[in-house]
Design a protein around this motif. Structure first.
Motif, PDB file in Angstrom:
ATOM      1  N   SER A 116       0.074  -0.951  -9.873  1.00  0.00           N
ATOM      2  CA  SER A 116      -0.561   0.349  -9.811  1.00  0.00           C
ATOM      3  C   SER A 116       0.047   1.308 -10.793  1.00  0.00           C
ATOM      4  O   SER A 116      -0.514   2.455 -10.923  1.00  0.00           O
ATOM      5  CB  SER A 116      -0.343   1.116  -8.178  1.00  0.00           C
ATOM      6  OG  SER A 116       1.300   1.035  -7.999  1.00  0.00           O
ATOM      7  N   SER A 140       4.047  -4.467  -6.604  1.00  0.00           N
ATOM      8  CA  SER A 140       2.903  -3.310  -6.190  1.00  0.00           C
ATOM      9  C   SER A 140       3.082  -2.195  -7.255  1.00  0.00           C
ATOM     10  O   SER A 140       2.236  -1.535  -7.899  1.00  0.00           O
ATOM     11  CB  SER A 140       2.951  -2.820  -4.964  1.00  0.00           C
ATOM     12  OG  SER A 140       2.126  -1.819  -4.594  1.00  0.00           O
ATOM     13  N   LYS A 198       0.885  -1.252   0.048  1.00  0.00           N
ATOM     14  CA  LYS A 198       0.154   0.034   0.008  1.00  0.00           C
ATOM     15  C   LYS A 198       0.946   1.345  -0.210  1.00  0.00           C
ATOM     16  O   LYS A 198       0.459   2.320  -0.383  1.00  0.00           O
ATOM     17  CB  LYS A 198      -0.972   0.052   0.997  1.00  0.00           C
ATOM     18  CG  LYS A 198      -1.894  -1.318   1.157  1.00  0.00           C
ATOM     19  CD  LYS A 198      -2.589  -1.246  -0.089  1.00  0.00           C
ATOM     20  CE  LYS A 198      -3.396  -2.529  -0.082  1.00  0.00           C
ATOM     21  NZ  LYS A 198      -3.991  -2.845  -1.413  1.00  0.00           N
ATOM     22  N   GLU A 257       1.822   1.715  -3.240  1.00  0.00           N
ATOM     23  CA  GLU A 257       0.726   2.270  -4.369  1.00  0.00           C
ATOM     24  C   GLU A 257       0.508   3.679  -3.991  1.00  0.00           C
ATOM     25  O   GLU A 257       0.271   4.696  -5.038  1.00  0.00           O
ATOM     26  CB  GLU A 257      -0.526   1.650  -3.837  1.00  0.00           C
ATOM     27  CG  GLU A 257      -0.508   0.152  -4.407  1.00  0.00           C
ATOM     28  CD  GLU A 257      -1.674  -0.437  -4.049  1.00  0.00           C
ATOM     29  OE1 GLU A 257      -3.037   0.101  -3.764  1.00  0.00           O
ATOM     30  OE2 GLU A 257      -1.906  -1.795  -4.085  1.00  0.00           O
TER      31      GLU A 257
END
Length: 225
Positions: free
Chosen positions: A130, A126, A92, A95
């Motif tokens: 993304s 990731s 995360k 991202e």
């Protein structure tokens, strides 16, 4: 768009064995197909597959674009014990657009060893998923005291749960490099907070609720973007 990663794409013009396998076996790309490749430093290369040799994909670069970043964000964090939560944080944070992820060892840390290579792979995956062109740097694990004494970022914050009348919400200046410290489940110690404050890390709160380490990390990163 499918995005591939090659750190040396501008000089080698070949995808790595792993990326070539994904390109050929999973996505079924072939000669003359157009693909997009990033080097993780903000460059996006539009490429044409010109050769497939021993299952390695060779390309020619059609054009190049670059996305410039005005500042850097560093997440320095004492990771939780569970591996899946560590990987979720890295995924995360990548991202969102964090530039540096530094694992910390604090007084209350439950995890003092990190599989850096595994984390790097999570970050690469990731970034591609993304469609970002910047790959965060994954630093070696550091002791808290050494990190706070050597960090030179312009905006420096420490998020903790201790009562402190001076503690405020993040006041983010968008153009300045920012570093945020996120502690372990047992929080930073009083000694660590005092040391950080003495070195210009401002104590901040992220929510009126008590957040888990992984939640706090993502909330903090989002506030700094």
């Amino acid at each position: 768009m499918q995005l591939f990663y090659s750190k040396e794409i501008s000089s080698s013009l070949f995808l790595s064995t792993e990326e070539s396998k994904h390109c050929l076996k999973v996505l079924r790309k072939k000669e003359n197909d157009i693909i997009c490749v990033t080097d993780g430093n903000g460059f996006l290369y539009k490429c044409k597959i010109i050769t497939i040799d021993n299952n390695l994909v060779g390309v020619s670069i059609i054009n190049t674009t670059h996305t410039k970043k005005n500042k850097k964000i560093e997440l320095a964090i004492s990771f939780p014990k569970q591996r899946n939560r560590i990987e979720w944080i890295v995924e995360k944070a990548t991202e969102i657009g964090v530039d540096i992820i530094t694992p910390l060892v604090c007084e209350n840390s439950e995890r003092i060893k990190i599989n850096i290579e595994r984390i790097k792979k999570i970050a690469i995956s990731s970034m591609k998923q993304s469609l970002r062109t910047y790959l965060p740097k994954i630093s070696e694990i550091q002791k808290f005291s050494k990190f706070v004494q050597t960090n030179k970022f312009e905006q420096k914050y420490i998020a903790h749960c201790k009562a402190d009348p001076q503690k405020k919400k993040i006041k983010n200046i968008k153009s300045k490099n920012s570093c945020i410290l996120i502690g372990p489940e047992g929080d930073f110690s009083e000694k660590e907070i005092k040391l950080a404050n003495n070195l210009d890390f401002k104590s901040i709160t992220l929510s009126k609720n008590r957040l888990r380490t992984d939640t706090a990390a993502i909330v903090a990163c989002y506030e700094l973007i």
